[in-house]
Enzyme design. Structure first.
Site, short mmCIF file in Angstrom:
data_model
loop_
_atom_site.label_atom_id
_atom_site.label_comp_id
_atom_site.label_asym_id
_atom_site.label_seq_id
_atom_site.Cartn_x
_atom_site.Cartn_y
_atom_site.Cartn_z
N ASP A 1 -8.01 8.29 -10.32
CA ASP A 1 -6.44 8.22 -10.41
C ASP A 1 -5.93 7.20 -11.58
O ASP A 1 -6.76 6.57 -12.16
CB ASP A 1 -5.58 8.03 -9.17
CG ASP A 1 -5.70 6.85 -8.57
OD1 ASP A 1 -6.74 6.12 -8.77
OD2 ASP A 1 -4.93 6.37 -7.88
N SER B 1 -0.31 3.60 -9.17
CA SER B 1 -1.46 4.50 -8.80
C SER B 1 -1.52 5.87 -9.55
O SER B 1 -1.55 5.85 -10.87
CB SER B 1 -1.43 4.46 -7.43
OG SER B 1 -2.61 5.14 -6.78
N HIS B 2 -1.35 6.83 -8.69
CA HIS B 2 -1.30 8.29 -9.26
C HIS B 2 0.05 8.75 -9.53
O HIS B 2 0.23 10.07 -10.21
CB HIS B 2 -1.68 9.22 -8.16
CG HIS B 2 -1.03 8.80 -6.90
ND1 HIS B 2 -1.32 7.82 -6.08
CD2 HIS B 2 -0.34 9.63 -6.10
CE1 HIS B 2 -0.33 7.96 -5.01
NE2 HIS B 2 0.29 8.95 -5.29
N GLU C 1 -7.20 10.46 3.85
CA GLU C 1 -7.23 11.76 3.40
C GLU C 1 -6.98 11.95 1.90
O GLU C 1 -6.96 13.12 1.53
CB GLU C 1 -6.35 12.73 4.26
CG GLU C 1 -5.02 12.31 4.84
CD GLU C 1 -3.98 12.57 3.68
OE1 GLU C 1 -4.20 13.26 2.81
OE2 GLU C 1 -3.24 11.59 3.04
N LYS D 1 1.96 -4.94 -7.32
CA LYS D 1 1.31 -4.94 -5.91
C LYS D 1 0.81 -6.53 -5.89
O LYS D 1 0.25 -6.78 -6.69
CB LYS D 1 0.36 -4.08 -5.76
CG LYS D 1 -0.18 -3.88 -4.47
CD LYS D 1 -1.10 -2.63 -4.15
CE LYS D 1 -2.32 -2.82 -4.84
NZ LYS D 1 -3.43 -1.85 -4.26
N ASP E 1 -8.42 3.79 -7.91
CA ASP E 1 -8.66 3.56 -6.41
C ASP E 1 -9.19 4.91 -5.74
O ASP E 1 -9.72 5.08 -4.77
CB ASP E 1 -8.03 2.82 -5.72
CG ASP E 1 -6.45 3.25 -5.85
OD1 ASP E 1 -6.16 4.15 -6.26
OD2 ASP E 1 -5.87 2.31 -5.14
N ARG E 2 -8.76 6.05 -6.08
CA ARG E 2 -9.07 7.33 -5.97
C ARG E 2 -10.15 8.16 -6.08
O ARG E 2 -10.51 7.57 -7.29
CB ARG E 2 -7.60 8.39 -5.74
CG ARG E 2 -6.75 7.83 -5.08
CD ARG E 2 -5.35 8.71 -4.97
NE ARG E 2 -4.30 8.31 -4.30
CZ ARG E 2 -3.21 8.84 -3.67
NH1 ARG E 2 -3.36 10.15 -3.79
NH2 ARG E 2 -2.40 8.36 -3.08
N ARG F 1 5.39 14.41 4.75
CA ARG F 1 4.20 14.77 4.63
C ARG F 1 3.70 15.54 6.15
O ARG F 1 4.15 14.82 7.10
CB ARG F 1 3.18 13.78 4.54
CG ARG F 1 3.56 13.06 3.17
CD ARG F 1 2.06 12.22 2.67
NE ARG F 1 2.55 11.28 1.64
CZ ARG F 1 2.79 11.63 0.35
NH1 ARG F 1 2.89 12.91 -0.15
NH2 ARG F 1 2.92 10.63 -0.42
N ASP G 1 -4.88 4.08 -11.31
CA ASP G 1 -5.47 2.89 -11.24
C ASP G 1 -6.71 2.64 -10.68
O ASP G 1 -7.24 1.72 -10.40
CB ASP G 1 -4.43 2.01 -10.40
CG ASP G 1 -4.52 2.44 -9.09
OD1 ASP G 1 -4.44 3.70 -8.70
OD2 ASP G 1 -4.36 1.72 -7.97
N LYS H 1 -9.55 0.59 -1.76
CA LYS H 1 -10.39 2.04 -1.98
C LYS H 1 -11.18 1.80 -3.42
O LYS H 1 -10.53 1.22 -4.48
CB LYS H 1 -9.63 3.14 -1.66
CG LYS H 1 -8.27 3.39 -2.43
CD LYS H 1 -7.82 4.41 -1.72
CE LYS H 1 -6.19 4.63 -2.51
NZ LYS H 1 -5.12 4.40 -1.79
C1 G1P Z 1 -0.11 7.50 -0.05
C2 G1P Z 1 -1.05 8.11 0.56
C3 G1P Z 1 -1.77 6.99 1.18
C4 G1P Z 1 -2.17 5.96 0.32
C5 G1P Z 1 -1.24 5.55 -0.70
C6 G1P Z 1 -1.48 4.55 -1.64
O1 G1P Z 1 0.92 6.83 0.40
O2 G1P Z 1 -0.61 9.14 1.68
O3 G1P Z 1 -3.00 7.34 1.89
O4 G1P Z 1 -2.72 4.64 0.64
O5 G1P Z 1 -0.46 6.61 -1.18
O6 G1P Z 1 -2.24 5.36 -2.56
P1 G1P Z 1 2.18 7.69 1.30
O7 G1P Z 1 3.03 7.96 -0.01
O8 G1P Z 1 1.89 8.83 2.03
O9 G1P Z 1 3.02 6.67 1.94
ZN ZN Z 2 -4.30 4.69 -6.92
#
Ligand code: G1P
Ligand code: ZN
Length: 542
Positions: free
Chosen positions: A276, A113-114, A363, A126, A280-281, A495, A278, A375
């Site tokens: 981001d 992801s990010h 969020e 995944k 999805d954000r 967090r 991949d 997403k």
């Molecule tokens: C984080 C974000 C969550 C999101 C996930 C995947 O997870 O907080 O909302 O679904 O990345 O993109 P976390 O690191 O808080 O478990």
């Molecule tokens: Zn992502």
């Protein structure tokens, strides 16, 4: 030729919030990825025989290599058809769509992801199930258990598939199809949004820019925003790179600062957006107005009927627990259901499948709908464009009108990264232990009205997910949430989520940091963060 490779299990293959995510070096250990993939295939079981599997990733370092092995493993494990995005590219939402469109048994999405990429960055795997969504907790727990007991994996000894050439190749009894990663996804977007109206808005002077952050959305954005909608040269950093150009493909105000500065500066376009690693954000910034992701969910929900795909209204809204309660007020006004779920998209799947909700959001800049089971960054941006085209107002005007109607939920998040795992877990455990004595207590002059350790009871399958975050409600509608990240790859990340509500007649125009300062003070006092972690300041504030 089918080959069986003996392996010793790896003790660290427990999937987190979003699949198995580790440093590249961990995935580079011989047999590491294969062991996890075999555990997934074993858990899919007989259902894989002759079935379709979708494979793709965000283009980061190791993507092609792992795809090559996953394809040969799929052939050795009895899949009938494997669909792979050209160049190994598939955004997460596009993979979700391909799974649904092709009635696949599931899909492997290779992404972290990010998180940063490249040889020193992160990698991830995944598994998504037949509905197109992330595998639910029961499935990932079973995969983990399986990975710990695995003795061997199966792989076909065959030449590598040319991932750059569209078309079919036979591998033993399996047909491998390299497909255009963009075409089906772009076609789906055209069914949901009024592309004519968006083009007309552009012709009337509407200006839009998009930052692909050298991640997976580049080809999607170029096709949709530039070619189909005609926003000439609106995409920057549009070529996916294995290390995202050295950047951090997280669309927030820190990592997409250049975009933010442009939108706050003179001659800014009407809308600036980013996605981001991949895809999805989403990050949404209007001229002079950043839109908080929790607000974005609420505003999209209130205006979704302006887009053809949602013209009959929405059935309900789901948001992750730490997401602000701005969307709750919209659901109430619309008279539709509102669901509060644990963090992570996998918890939305059942509600979407059952037709109980249409829009979902988190969020952390994740928003989506029932069009896929992930997403979807470009989807959120297109819905904003559609709303701008229909309302012919600025982002700032739309946001202000929203607050004037529903009130404003100030929301922020403080992340403490790379903490000692024991310290972080101890902090949360102590908060948990003290929960019962909190209600009624006054801290800093504010009364705690409720406190719990969030447990989610899935209304569709009856499953219960406990310990999903410490939730503390304060008099006047403020709230603090604490939880540990499930996606980090080094140490623990704490967090802390902060929220404060102001009614329509209240202070709607405060600076976010100032507005949340009293809640931050109280939260720090409650958790003793500085004393316990030795950190005076969070690493990231969003
Ligand atoms: C984080 C974000 C969550 C999101 C996930 C995947 O997870 O907080 O909302 O679904 O990345 O993109 P976390 O690191 O808080 O478990
Ligand atoms: Zn992502």
């Amino acid at each position: 030729m089918l080959r069986t490779v003996a392996v010793t299990p790896f003790s660290d293959q427990k999937p987190g919030t979003s699949g198995l995510r580790k440093k590249v070096a961990v995935f580079q250990q011989p047999h590491y990825a294969e062991t996890f993939i075999q555990a997934v295939f074993d858990e899919v079981g007989e259902a894989r025989k002759g079935a379709t599997l979708v494979i793709g990733g965000d283009g980061r370092f190791l993507n092609r290599e792992v795809i090559g092995r996953a394809v040969r493993m799929a052939a050795a494990n009895g899949y009938g058809r494997v669909l792979v995005g050209q160049g190994g590219i598939l955004s997460t939402p596009a993979a979700s769509h391909l799974i649904r469109l092709n009635k696949a048994a599931g899909g492997l999405i290779l992404s972290a992801s990010h998180n940063p990429g490249g040889p020193n960055g992160d990698f991830g795997i995944k598994y998504n199930i037949a509905n197109g969504g992330p595998a639910p907790e029961a499935f990932t727990a079973a995969v983990h258990a399986r990975s710990q007991a695995l003795a061997e994996y199966r792989i076909l000894d065959a030449a590598e598939i040319d991932l750059d050439r569209l078309g079919d190749t036979r591998l033993s009894d399996t047909v491998v199809q390299v497909v255009d990663p963009v075409a089906d996804y772009a076609a789906l977007m055209e069914t949901l949004f009024d592309f004519d109206a968006i083009r007309a808005w552009r012709e009337a002077g509407g200006r839009f820019v998009f930052d692909a952050m050298h991640a997976v959305t580049g080809p999607y954005a170029t096709e949709i925003f530039e070619r189909r909608l005609g926003f000439a040269d609106c995409v920057s950093n549009g070529v996916p790179l294995e290390d995202f150009g050295g950047g951090h493909p997280d669309p927030n105000l820190i990592h997409a600062k250049a975009l933010h500065d442009r939108l706050m500066g003179p001659g800014a376009p009407d809308l600036g957006a980013a996605s981001d690693g991949d895809g999805d954000r989403n990050l949404i910034i209007g001229r002079g107005r950043f839109v908080n992701p929790s607000d974005s969910l609420a505003i999209l929900a209130a205006n979704a009927h302006l887009a053809p795909g949602y013209c009959d209204g929405i059935k309900g809204i789901a948001r992750s627990m730490p997401t602000s309660r701005a969307a709750d007020r919209v659901a109430e006004a619309l008279g539709v259901e509102l669901h509060e779920t644990p963090t992570g998209w996998k918890f939305f799947g059942n509600l979407l499948d059952a037709g109980r909700v249409t829009l979902c959001g988190e969020e952390s800049a994740g928003t989506g709908s029932d069009h896929v089971r992930e997403k979807d960054g470009l989807w959120a941006i297109l819905l904003w464009l559609n709303i701008l085209a229909a309302r012919r107002q600025s982002v700032d005007e739309i946001v202000r009108e929203h607050w004037a109607t529903y009130g404003r939920n100030y929301h922020g998040r403080h992340d403490y990264e790379g903490l000692d795992t024991e310290v972080a877990e101890g902090l949360v455990a102590d908060l948990r232990a003290g929960l019962a004595s909190l209600p009624g207590r006054s801290i800093d002059g504010v009364t705690v009205t409720a406190a719990d350790d969030f447990a989610y009871h899935d209304p569709i399958d009856g499953s219960v997910s406990r310990h999903q975050g410490i939730r503390i409600d304060l008099a006047g509608g403020s709230r603090v949430v604490f939880r540990l990240s499930g996606t980090g790859t080094s140490g623990a990340t704490l967090r802390m989520y902060l929220e404060r509500y102001e009614p329509p007649e209240g202070d709607l125009d405060l600076d976010q940091v100032k507005a949340l300062a009293p809640v931050v003070r109280l939260a720090n006092e409650l958790a003793g963060i500085a004393a316990r972690t030795g950190r005076a300041e969070p690493d990231v504030v969003t």
